[in-house]
Design a protein around this motif. Sequence first.
Motif, PDB file in Angstrom:
ATOM      1  N   ILE A  83       0.838  -1.204   0.000  1.00 25.99           N
ATOM      2  CA  ILE A  83       0.000   0.000   0.000  1.00 25.99           C
ATOM      3  C   ILE A  83       0.868   1.247   0.000  1.00 25.99           C
ATOM      4  N   TYR A  84       1.927   1.228   0.786  1.00 24.39           N
ATOM      5  CA  TYR A  84       2.887   2.342   0.821  1.00 24.39           C
ATOM      6  C   TYR A  84       3.457   2.602  -0.570  1.00 24.39           C
ATOM      7  N   ARG A  85       3.903   1.562  -1.222  1.00 22.61           N
ATOM      8  CA  ARG A  85       4.466   1.704  -2.564  1.00 22.61           C
ATOM      9  C   ARG A  85       3.411   2.193  -3.550  1.00 22.61           C
ATOM     10  N   TYR A  86       2.185   1.691  -3.426  1.00 19.35           N
ATOM     11  CA  TYR A  86       1.102   2.106  -4.322  1.00 19.35           C
ATOM     12  C   TYR A  86       0.776   3.591  -4.121  1.00 19.35           C
ATOM     13  N   HIS A  87       0.687   4.027  -2.864  1.00 20.90           N
ATOM     14  CA  HIS A  87       0.398   5.435  -2.592  1.00 20.90           C
ATOM     15  C   HIS A  87       1.477   6.357  -3.145  1.00 20.90           C
ATOM     16  N   VAL A  88       2.733   5.980  -2.997  1.00 19.08           N
ATOM     17  CA  VAL A  88       3.836   6.865  -3.372  1.00 19.08           C
ATOM     18  C   VAL A  88       4.200   6.732  -4.848  1.00 19.08           C
ATOM     19  N   THR A  89       4.499   5.513  -5.286  1.00 20.26           N
ATOM     20  CA  THR A  89       5.001   5.307  -6.645  1.00 20.26           C
ATOM     21  C   THR A  89       3.892   5.376  -7.688  1.00 20.26           C
ATOM     22  N   SER A  90       2.743   4.808  -7.385  1.00 18.61           N
ATOM     23  CA  SER A  90       1.666   4.751  -8.365  1.00 18.61           C
ATOM     24  C   SER A  90       0.769   5.986  -8.330  1.00 18.61           C
ATOM     25  N   MET A  91       0.404   6.445  -7.118  1.00 19.18           N
ATOM     26  CA  MET A  91      -0.530   7.558  -6.985  1.00 19.18           C
ATOM     27  C   MET A  91       0.155   8.903  -6.855  1.00 19.18           C
ATOM     28  N   GLY A  92       1.450   8.923  -6.544  1.00 16.81           N
ATOM     29  CA  GLY A  92       2.190  10.176  -6.517  1.00 16.81           C
ATOM     30  C   GLY A  92       2.103  10.950  -5.219  1.00 16.81           C
ATOM     31  N   TRP A  93       1.737  10.285  -4.101  1.00 19.97           N
ATOM     32  CA  TRP A  93       1.699  10.968  -2.816  1.00 19.97           C
ATOM     33  C   TRP A  93       3.096  11.025  -2.214  1.00 19.97           C
ATOM     34  N   ARG A  94       3.289  11.885  -1.200  1.00 21.99           N
ATOM     35  CA  ARG A  94       4.620  12.044  -0.626  1.00 21.99           C
ATOM     36  C   ARG A  94       4.988  10.867   0.278  1.00 21.99           C
ATOM     37  N   ASP A  95       3.982  10.148   0.796  1.00 22.70           N
ATOM     38  CA  ASP A  95       4.215   9.032   1.721  1.00 22.70           C
ATOM     39  C   ASP A  95       2.909   8.256   1.777  1.00 22.70           C
ATOM     40  N   ILE A  96       2.867   7.172   2.519  1.00 27.92           N
ATOM     41  CA  ILE A  96       1.610   6.478   2.739  1.00 27.92           C
ATOM     42  C   ILE A  96       0.630   7.469   3.358  1.00 27.92           C
ATOM     43  N   GLY A  97      -0.642   7.373   2.994  1.00 27.09           N
ATOM     44  CA  GLY A  97      -1.593   8.400   3.400  1.00 27.09           C
ATOM     45  C   GLY A  97      -2.031   8.345   4.840  1.00 27.09           C
ATOM     46  N   TYR A  98      -2.117   7.146   5.415  1.00 24.01           N
ATOM     47  CA  TYR A  98      -2.662   6.970   6.764  1.00 24.01           C
ATOM     48  C   TYR A  98      -1.603   7.221   7.829  1.00 24.01           C
ATOM     49  N   ASN A  99      -2.035   7.721   8.966  1.00 23.96           N
ATOM     50  CA  ASN A  99      -1.111   7.908  10.090  1.00 23.96           C
ATOM     51  C   ASN A  99      -0.820   6.600  10.807  1.00 23.96           C
ATOM     52  N   PHE A 100      -1.823   5.728  10.861  1.00 21.02           N
ATOM     53  CA  PHE A 100      -1.669   4.421  11.498  1.00 21.02           C
ATOM     54  C   PHE A 100      -2.478   3.395  10.718  1.00 21.02           C
ATOM     55  N   LEU A 101      -2.087   2.131  10.839  1.00 21.15           N
ATOM     56  CA  LEU A 101      -2.849   1.031  10.257  1.00 21.15           C
ATOM     57  C   LEU A 101      -3.050  -0.040  11.318  1.00 21.15           C
ATOM     58  N   VAL A 102      -4.113  -0.820  11.149  1.00 18.08           N
ATOM     59  CA  VAL A 102      -4.440  -1.910  12.062  1.00 18.08           C
ATOM     60  C   VAL A 102      -4.733  -3.142  11.215  1.00 18.08           C
ATOM     61  N   ASP A 103      -4.113  -4.287  11.548  1.00 18.64           N
ATOM     62  CA  ASP A 103      -4.453  -5.500  10.805  1.00 18.64           C
ATOM     63  C   ASP A 103      -5.634  -6.207  11.465  1.00 18.64           C
ATOM     64  N   LYS A 104      -6.104  -7.276  10.850  1.00 17.25           N
ATOM     65  CA  LYS A 104      -7.319  -7.939  11.320  1.00 17.25           C
ATOM     66  C   LYS A 104      -7.158  -8.581  12.694  1.00 17.25           C
ATOM     67  N   CYS A 105      -5.906  -8.748  13.146  1.00 17.15           N
ATOM     68  CA  CYS A 105      -5.651  -9.314  14.476  1.00 17.15           C
ATOM     69  C   CYS A 105      -5.452  -8.236  15.533  1.00 17.15           C
ATOM     70  N   GLY A 106      -5.540  -6.969  15.144  1.00 23.00           N
ATOM     71  CA  GLY A 106      -5.437  -5.881  16.100  1.00 23.00           C
ATOM     72  C   GLY A 106      -4.045  -5.331  16.311  1.00 23.00           C
ATOM     73  N   THR A 107      -3.069  -5.736  15.509  1.00 28.51           N
ATOM     74  CA  THR A 107      -1.719  -5.170  15.619  1.00 28.51           C
ATOM     75  C   THR A 107      -1.702  -3.778  15.016  1.00 28.51           C
ATOM     76  N   LEU A 108      -1.107  -2.830  15.724  1.00 29.14           N
ATOM     77  CA  LEU A 108      -1.014  -1.443  15.277  1.00 29.14           C
ATOM     78  C   LEU A 108       0.324  -1.189  14.591  1.00 29.14           C
ATOM     79  N   TYR A 109       0.287  -0.382  13.520  1.00 25.90           N
ATOM     80  CA  TYR A 109       1.480  -0.065  12.746  1.00 25.90           C
ATOM     81  C   TYR A 109       1.583   1.440  12.530  1.00 25.90           C
ATOM     82  N   GLU A 110       2.797   1.941  12.625  1.00 24.41           N
ATOM     83  CA  GLU A 110       3.061   3.334  12.267  1.00 24.41           C
ATOM     84  C   GLU A 110       2.835   3.516  10.770  1.00 24.41           C
ATOM     85  N   GLY A 111       2.167   4.599  10.401  1.00 24.09           N
ATOM     86  CA  GLY A 111       1.936   4.897   8.992  1.00 24.09           C
ATOM     87  C   GLY A 111       2.885   5.980   8.502  1.00 24.09           C
ATOM     88  N   ARG A 112       2.314   7.129   8.155  1.00 24.84           N
ATOM     89  CA  ARG A 112       3.127   8.225   7.608  1.00 24.84           C
ATOM     90  C   ARG A 112       4.224   8.621   8.591  1.00 24.84           C
TER      91      ARG A 112
END
Length: 450
Positions: A306-335
């Motif tokens: 998703i990070y690569r898609y946001h930046v390389t494909s869509m032209g954003w400066r970084d991944i758009g979200y500040n945080f992400l959560v997977d289906k098991c509830g693990t939290l991840y740093e985003g932008r």
Amino acid sequence: MPKIIPMRGFLTTSIGVICAATLALPLIPPTTPATASTARTLAAPGDTRSLPLVPLSRERVLGAAPEQGLYRPDGEHFSLVGVVWDDPGVELRGQVQVRTRSAGTGEWSGWQDVETHNADHGADPGTAEGASRRVRGATAPLWVGASDGVDVRVRAAATGAGGTRAAVPRAPLPSGLRLELVDPGDGEAPPEGAPADPPSTDLDTDAARASSAANADIAGFGALEIPELDQQATEQELARLQGSLPVTPYIGPRPRIVTRRGWGANESLREPGFGYTQKIKAVFVHHTASGNKYSCSQAPSVIRSIYRYHVTSMGWRDIGYNFLVDKCGTLYEGRAGGVARAVLGAHTLGFNSDSMGIAVIGTYGTTKPSRAVVTAIARLTAWKLGFYGGDPRGRTYLTSGGGNLYPEGKNVRLNVISGHRDGFATECPGAALYAGLGTARSGAARYQGR
């Protein structure tokens, strides 16, 4: 006003909660011996293949073929797909479907729909990121798992009723349609049930060091994760970062968060520097609409894609979200920019200032999120809103930067924890996830001691 802090400036200033003494750390190479868990690098940083679609019929609508596609039966290597086009201001009115061939079994999947309404995510109108010439229109990304063949078709929608298909006029498709095949790089997740082992990245570039330094006020430099704290330690940290502590500090215990280094972010992809907003008054909850066919051990690969898609494909400066959560509830740093800071994201068009965006990985129109997901949202918001005195059950005002629901400049009253659809006319975060936000609000308030 949002501000962009260049990396060199970031390493020499003490803006917000980062202190100068902490920021000096990245300039000193780590002296501890390298271990397999801290010094493992990505042998292959991933790749994006961008392939132009071709007409599938001789019909033309305003000079463009109303049916376009591409068939590559083998020879590719990717795990996520999407379709992009030249003008981000043009909507793709139609249907995008894809089927892929498994790299493991050689079997083809059935046709899957790709979410075409994705313009509601992005930087605010008029901002440097939103106005960049690099930005392109795009569908939502779709996670398909390790694949080596692809078949995609895009069909323009009919513009009105008609007696036969041939008689129904069609809307033109956007120009410059391309298929994006995203390979997340090495660290492809182990089989279902195996323990997650996301790759880390070396701190051998200015971008990587700056990204890690942004969290050095609350975690060790080069940390793969930010550990959870109990209530007392969280309040002590709040006092240290802000210089004082309210009589009654309404802040939830800090949750465990996997850092960008922990999920294997290739920091050379994003634009240098970090963008910040003044404060966090509201939280917008999203779903990535990328499908639910991933295991929790695959989540780092999904995020890298998703990070690569946001930046390389869509032209954003970084991944758009500040945080992400997977289906098991693990939290991840985003932008990038520091999890304890007010990082300016690109998640809710028109309402990125004074807010943050949390994306649950998956599609939640009819699929109910797990209890772990709702709990993770509650824990994260209880902690992050605590820095700014935010009540998770309260309401606040944000000024619209422009969108399809509220005009630019309108002062809008919103829930402190809102769904994306509260700020923009969209299905996001999906009806099933949106229905769980009340539980997240009450849970966050309890974590804060309210």
